[in-house]
Design an enzyme around this catalytic site. Structure first.
Site, mmCIF file in Angstrom:
data_model
loop_
_atom_site.group_PDB
_atom_site.id
_atom_site.type_symbol
_atom_site.label_atom_id
_atom_site.label_comp_id
_atom_site.label_asym_id
_atom_site.label_seq_id
_atom_site.Cartn_x
_atom_site.Cartn_y
_atom_site.Cartn_z
ATOM 1 C CD GLU A 96 38.331 64.268 1.243
ATOM 2 O OE1 GLU A 96 37.797 63.310 1.839
ATOM 3 O OE2 GLU A 96 39.539 64.339 0.989
ATOM 4 C CE LYS A 98 31.027 64.274 9.190
ATOM 5 N NZ LYS A 98 30.446 63.011 9.587
HETATM 6 P P1 AMP Z 1 31.822 63.012 13.117
HETATM 7 O O1 AMP Z 1 31.718 61.534 13.291
HETATM 8 O O2 AMP Z 1 30.527 63.704 12.909
HETATM 9 O O3 AMP Z 1 32.731 63.636 14.150
HETATM 10 O O4 AMP Z 1 32.580 63.284 11.748
HETATM 11 C C1 AMP Z 1 33.851 62.842 11.468
HETATM 12 C C2 AMP Z 1 33.744 61.490 10.813
HETATM 13 O O5 AMP Z 1 33.218 61.600 9.503
HETATM 14 C C3 AMP Z 1 35.075 60.843 10.606
HETATM 15 O O6 AMP Z 1 35.464 60.189 11.790
HETATM 16 C C4 AMP Z 1 34.807 59.872 9.463
HETATM 17 O O7 AMP Z 1 34.418 58.627 9.995
HETATM 18 C C5 AMP Z 1 33.608 60.459 8.758
HETATM 19 N N1 AMP Z 1 33.863 60.875 7.366
HETATM 20 C C6 AMP Z 1 32.979 60.719 6.373
HETATM 21 N N2 AMP Z 1 33.451 61.197 5.227
HETATM 22 C C7 AMP Z 1 34.678 61.690 5.470
HETATM 23 C C8 AMP Z 1 35.662 62.333 4.671
HETATM 24 N N3 AMP Z 1 35.497 62.569 3.383
HETATM 25 N N4 AMP Z 1 36.817 62.709 5.297
HETATM 26 C C9 AMP Z 1 37.003 62.473 6.613
HETATM 27 N N5 AMP Z 1 36.105 61.874 7.406
HETATM 28 C C10 AMP Z 1 34.940 61.488 6.847
#
Ligand code: AMP
Length: 591
Positions: free
Chosen positions: A250, A252
């Site tokens: 997916e 991000k």
């Molecule tokens: P990080 O904040 O870098 O640890 O990345 C994980 C975060 O990306 C998650 O907590 C979500 O808030 C965000 N996120 C954005 N797009 C997605 C997606 N398609 N699936 C899951 N999380 C996502």
């Protein structure tokens, strides 16, 4: 249980440094208490009145508590202030003055734990005209009727300064030990906690209904689920291998994590930190009511400012402007949000957490069909590393952060960073692709140019989940603006403790130790090995001991302190260790 007895336990808890002993002592508290008192005890011990997502605050500043102590002891406000400065702790000041005062209470030590908790709840609930005076007088009455030892905790509680060092994990183990005679049921308790985010409710459930009720614990509407988090890997090959050859990939999105709960026209939106952010997003609330084809549901997603005409995502700097308390409607009109939904945890009141990802995704697409504002995340399903790479590149070109790969058969794993979700972000040469969130455990006096701010940087730590301690990883000395230095100094000075806090593991000594409470976001160039830090410390091939450290760490973000993160939500030691391994692999791939 009398509040006096609980205060006695708090004194003992403050003086022990072994986590095991803490667990045993806390479980003794639970066993001795009435079952109907467990919930109050948990909240009081954690320094809160309700689960954090309810946002209930005492609304009492230090000056107000000082006034209460003055009224309760007959000393002047100046005397209280002086005692507070001398002791460096409001609770100890209250205790010392209670010992000195001639005003003797009629019923000292007779308040039950529940009475204390309810009274404090009433104080917090006082609002409107004259509430400041009312609060001061009501707290004065509690302190007045207390023994010196009780007064100490009655003064600390409204200021969230109990500092007992009991994290969520320790509390859950203590509950397990108290009600199942072993610490082994901690995982079941943790799971229940992850799906309701209310430690008080978990404690009450096991006390009143037993471990079976914990094992059957289900998702509840309007109680936020602790969000699933993603692990990281640097290459498409590794991601697909870890996901057994095939995965959903997916886009991000970098915006606001939104967990939407909906029943009829009632909608609540929770942030990643489980704060209730409903008021901030009237456009999403409206869309949830009008555009979702389903009810009694919980959806997880990320909200971003999006330009419908050009079909472009706006940069995070634009999206973040929606985070505000005033002028919400105007900003919503100027910068409408889109929610990119990526999961559904409940539908028609049915708990979907254990269903496989692909089934949840089908349900998600069904309920969002036709909605403009709420859309399923864009994704592909692939078993080809090359296809994954290309999708990643396209996401970056579209102004997004990267991708999140999802294991097709995995359940929704609340509150944990697991390999069922793996993220991959763009990494720039010579820089870590991710920022890290670190817990402040100490700070340094300013020297040279910094001496005017009396602030010379922070000692920062990661969270070691296994040991439930904070391990130092960096002395952070750059990236601060002058305003941030002033703010940090002012905030941290209040958290200074004598000697290293119980849950901090360190070799280096900062000028001041602080109670682990605040989180900062840090960018670095690289993770290196270091003899001076305890993060992931172990014996190296050459026989010496080393931990991890950050190379060229600097503070990032507008707000120095991340108010949306608790210390247990900081980057873990395990993550740093994995980032170190990933970095080695990327380097090999580059050369
Ligand atoms: P990080 O904040 O870098 O640890 O990345 C994980 C975060 O990306 C998650 O907590 C979500 O808030 C965000 N996120 C954005 N797009 C997605 C997606 N398609 N699936 C899951 N999380 C996502």
């Amino acid at each position: 249980m009398l509040f006096g007895e609980l205060s006695g336990y708090y004194d003992r808890l403050s003086s022990i440094s072994s986590r095991l002993e803490m667990i045993e002592l806390m479980s003794e508290v639970f066993r001795k208490a009435d079952k109907g008192e467990v919930k109050s005890i948990i909240y009081i011990t954690q320094g809160v009145l309700a689960p954090p997502y309810e946002g209930v605050e005492f609304g009492m500043a230090e000056k107000m508590v000082e006034e209460s102590i003055a009224i309760a002891t007959g000393f002047s406000k100046e005397d209280v202030e002086k005692e507070y400065r001398k002791q460096g702790d409001m609770g100890q000041a209250a205790q010392a003055l209670k010992e000195k005062t001639r005003m003797r209470p009629m019923r000292a030590g007779r308040l039950s734990v529940n009475e204390f908790y309810e009274t404090m709840g009433k104080i917090a609930g006082m609002s409107g005209a004259g509430s400041k005076e009312k609060k001061i007088n009501a707290l004065a009455a509690v302190i007045g009727a207390s023994s010196p030892q009780e007064a100490k905790y009655a003064a600390k509680y409204p200021l969230d300064e109990l500092r007992l060092g009991l994290g969520d994990a320790t509390m859950l183990e203590a509950l397990s030990l108290a009600y199942t005679q072993s610490r082994e049921k901690k995982a079941a308790l943790e799971n229940a906690y992850n799906i309701c985010s209310d430690l008080g409710l978990v404690g009450e459930t096991i006390a009143l209904k037993g471990i079976q009720a914990i094992e059957r614990f289900k998702v509840t509407l309007f109680k936020p689920i602790r969000p699933a988090l993603a692990e990281r890997l640097p290459t498409a090959d590794e991601i697909l291998e870890k996901m057994h050859g095939k995965a959903a990939v997916e886009q991000k999105y970098d915006g606001f994590r939104c967990q939407i709960h909906k029943e009829g026209r009632r909608v609540r939106i929770f942030s990643r930190r489980l704060e209730d952010t409903t008021e901030m997003f009237p456009d999403l609330v409206k869309a949830a009511i009008e555009e979702i084809r389903g009810d009694k549901l919980i959806i997880d997603g990320e909200a971003l400012a999006y330009n419908d005409e050009t079909q472009e995502f706006l940069p995070f700097q634009e999206t973040i402007q929606r985070k505000r308390k005033h002028g919400i409607a105007e900003k919503a009109a100027e910068l409408p949000l889109h929610l990119f939904a990526f999961d559904i945890m409940m539908l028609d009141g049915e708990d979907l957490m254990a269903k496989p990802y692909h089934e949840r995704r089908e349900a998600l697409e069904r309920v969002l069909k036709g909605s403009m504002t709420l859309q399923p995340s864009t994704r592909i399903i692939t078993s080809e590393p090359k296809e994954l790479e290309e999708f990643f590149e396209r996401s970056i070109e579209n102004g997004l952060e990267g991708i999140v790969a999802k294991e097709l058969d995995s359940r929704y794993i609340a509150g944990a960073r697991k390999y069922s979700w793996i993220k991959m972000k763009r990494s720039y040469k010579g820089e870590l692709s991710d920022t890290v969130d670190l817990v402040v455990v100490g700070y340094y006096r300013g020297k040279g140019m910094r001496s005017e701010f009396k602030f010379g940087g922070l000692l920062c730590a990661t969270y070691n989940e296994k040991r439930d301690v904070f391990e130092t990883v960096s002395r952070l000395g750059s990236g601060f603006t002058e305003a941030q230095m002033v703010e940090l100094k002012r905030t941290l000075a209040k958290q200074v403790v004598k000697g290293r806090p119980v849950r901090v593991d360190a070799i280096v000594e900062p000028d001041f130790w602080v109670y682990p409470k605040y989180v900062v976001t840090v960018k670095a160039d690289e993770i290196t090995k270091s003899p001076t830090h305890t993060c992931g410390r172990r014996k190296q091939e050459d026989g010496t001991e080393a931990g991890f450290a950050l190379r060229f760490p600097r503070l990032v973000g507008d707000e120095a302190i991340r108010k949306d993160k608790s210390p247990e939500e900081a980057t873990t030691t395990k993550e740093i260790s994995e980032m170190y391994e990933n970095q080695k692999r990327v380097k090999v791939a580059d050369s």
